[in-house]
Write a protein that holds these residues in place. Structure first.
Motif, short mmCIF file in Angstrom:
data_model
loop_
_atom_site.label_atom_id
_atom_site.label_comp_id
_atom_site.label_asym_id
_atom_site.label_seq_id
_atom_site.Cartn_x
_atom_site.Cartn_y
_atom_site.Cartn_z
N VAL A 1 -10.56 5.62 12.66
CA VAL A 1 -10.84 5.56 11.23
C VAL A 1 -10.67 4.13 10.75
N LEU A 2 -11.65 3.65 10.01
CA LEU A 2 -11.54 2.38 9.31
C LEU A 2 -11.37 2.74 7.85
N GLU A 3 -10.19 2.50 7.32
CA GLU A 3 -9.91 2.85 5.92
C GLU A 3 -9.94 1.58 5.08
N LEU A 4 -11.00 1.42 4.32
CA LEU A 4 -11.14 0.28 3.43
C LEU A 4 -10.35 0.53 2.16
N CYS A 5 -9.70 -0.52 1.66
CA CYS A 5 -8.87 -0.40 0.45
C CYS A 5 -7.80 0.67 0.66
N CYS A 6 -7.08 0.56 1.75
CA CYS A 6 -6.09 1.58 2.13
C CYS A 6 -4.85 1.58 1.25
N GLY A 7 -4.63 0.50 0.51
CA GLY A 7 -3.49 0.45 -0.39
C GLY A 7 -2.17 0.60 0.35
N SER A 8 -1.32 1.45 -0.18
CA SER A 8 0.01 1.65 0.40
C SER A 8 0.02 2.70 1.50
N GLY B 1 -6.32 0.04 8.67
CA GLY B 1 -6.30 0.00 7.21
C GLY B 1 -6.51 -1.42 6.72
N VAL B 2 -7.47 -1.60 5.83
CA VAL B 2 -7.80 -2.92 5.30
C VAL B 2 -7.56 -2.92 3.80
N ASP B 3 -6.87 -3.95 3.31
CA ASP B 3 -6.63 -4.07 1.87
C ASP B 3 -6.42 -5.54 1.53
N LEU B 4 -6.77 -5.89 0.31
CA LEU B 4 -6.60 -7.26 -0.18
C LEU B 4 -5.18 -7.52 -0.66
N SER B 5 -4.47 -6.47 -1.03
CA SER B 5 -3.13 -6.61 -1.60
C SER B 5 -2.05 -6.65 -0.53
N SER B 6 -1.41 -7.80 -0.39
CA SER B 6 -0.32 -7.89 0.58
C SER B 6 0.88 -7.03 0.15
N ASP B 7 1.07 -6.84 -1.15
CA ASP B 7 2.16 -5.98 -1.62
C ASP B 7 1.92 -4.52 -1.24
N MET B 8 0.68 -4.08 -1.36
CA MET B 8 0.36 -2.71 -0.96
C MET B 8 0.56 -2.53 0.55
N LEU B 9 0.10 -3.50 1.32
CA LEU B 9 0.25 -3.41 2.77
C LEU B 9 1.72 -3.48 3.18
N ALA B 10 2.55 -4.19 2.42
CA ALA B 10 3.99 -4.23 2.71
C ALA B 10 4.59 -2.83 2.53
N LEU C 1 2.93 -0.05 2.95
CA LEU C 1 2.44 0.69 4.11
C LEU C 1 3.27 0.38 5.35
N GLU C 2 3.62 -0.88 5.54
CA GLU C 2 4.45 -1.25 6.70
C GLU C 2 5.83 -0.60 6.62
N GLN C 3 6.38 -0.45 5.42
CA GLN C 3 7.66 0.24 5.26
C GLN C 3 7.53 1.71 5.66
N LYS C 4 6.44 2.34 5.25
CA LYS C 4 6.20 3.74 5.63
C LYS C 4 6.02 3.85 7.14
N LYS C 5 5.26 2.91 7.68
CA LYS C 5 5.00 2.91 9.13
C LYS C 5 6.31 2.83 9.92
N ALA C 6 7.26 2.03 9.44
CA ALA C 6 8.55 1.87 10.11
C ALA C 6 9.35 3.16 10.14
N ARG C 7 9.08 4.06 9.21
CA ARG C 7 9.81 5.34 9.15
C ARG C 7 9.12 6.45 9.94
N LEU C 8 7.95 6.17 10.45
CA LEU C 8 7.20 7.17 11.21
C LEU C 8 7.69 7.22 12.66
N PRO C 9 7.48 8.34 13.34
CA PRO C 9 7.77 8.35 14.77
C PRO C 9 6.93 7.28 15.47
N LYS C 10 7.46 6.69 16.50
CA LYS C 10 6.80 5.56 17.17
C LYS C 10 5.37 5.90 17.59
N ARG C 11 5.15 7.10 18.15
CA ARG C 11 3.81 7.47 18.63
C ARG C 11 2.80 7.54 17.49
#
Length: 118
Positions: A57-64, A80-89, A91-101
């Motif tokens: 999946v290519l998610e354009l404007c993926c936001g958070s 996930g592609v987004d122009l907002s570095s704050d939104m992607l940050a 998303l990275e916080q959520k990603k860190a809480r997900l199971p590794k796989r």
């Protein structure tokens, strides 16, 4: 003016002309956006569409990442592609809480989806 939808459109209108340079997807506004979770109907619709197209999946404007994480939980490999570095940050916080796989299925890119080269 950037196109805004939902609560952001209302907020932009309330701020009026004093907000010509506001970016409602940055700073504290990113956290407000992130507090709005995807509705089950919305998630189901996008997941069903993605299932017809394969495992990537290519998610354009993926936001958070409110949909990005759902795609990854369901086994999709998501960029996930987004122009907002704050939104992607966020998303990275959520990603860190997900199971590794699951987290390993998510890649992000900070850029303008309308740029000729990215």
């Amino acid at each position: 003016m950037k196109p805004y939808y939902g609560i952001f459109k209302d907020l932009y209108q309330m701020l009026g002309t004093d907000c010509k340079e506001c970016d409602l997807y940055e700073g504290p506004f990113a956290e407000v956006y992130d507090s709005e979770s995807a509705e089950q109907e919305e998630s189901s619709l996008y997941l069903a569409e993605a299932a017809q197209c394969g495992s990537r999946v290519l998610e354009l404007c993926c936001g958070s990442g409110r949909l990005t994480t759902e795609f990854a939980r369901c086994g999709f490999h998501v960029t996930g592609v987004d122009l907002s570095s704050d939104m992607l940050a966020l998303l990275e916080q959520k990603k860190a809480r997900l199971p590794k796989r699951v987290a390993e299925r998510i890649r992000t890119r900070c850029c303008d989806v309308f740029a000729a080269e990215w």
